[in-house]
Design a protein around this motif. Structure first.
Motif: not given
Length: 126
Positions: A57-63, A68-73
């Motif tokens: 959740i931090t990675a999604l909100l942080f930056g 591709f990375a958003r889809d993985i998350a």
């Protein structure tokens, strides 16, 4: 630290949080604790078990993430949400827990299945 680095660190975070959760919950099978102490130890174990979710959740909100990375998350969050829902429900209802062995087993099972799922997911991506 940007979101890409957080995502690359997720497998190690997953390993460490699982070890910490098992380290908190597993000894309660053998120790005779007072109910309040038992609930506290179980809560800490659940929080460690949910730390991988917190990192995602931090990675999604942080930056900003590439697509591709958003889809993985998002796939990771959705894939393992039933286990997270169970752990969160146990954490919310922790003051009503009375059956020690049953809830230890549920928490350990959820944490281990979550670890295995995240591990297999990252292994498939590599």
């Amino acid at each position: 630290m940007d979101a890409e680095q957080i995502i690359r660190a997720t497998p190690m975070i997953n390993h460490l949080s699982t070890i910490a959760a098992i380290g908190c919950v597993f000894p309660t099978y053998f120790l005779h604790l007072r109910p309040t102490t038992y609930r506290l130890v179980l809560s800490v174990g659940i929080i460690f078990g949910l730390s991988t979710l917190a990192i995602w959740i931090t990675a999604l909100l942080f930056g900003p993430l590439d697509e591709f990375a958003r889809d993985i998350a998002i796939v990771t969050l959705v894939s393992f949400s039933p286990l997270v829902v169970v752990l969160t429900a146990i954490l919310v209802g922790i003051k009503w827990i009375s059956r020690v062995v049953l809830w230890n087993t549920v928490v350990l099972t959820c944490v281990i299945l979550d670890w295995a799922g995240v591990r297999a997911y990252f292994w498939a991506l590599s």
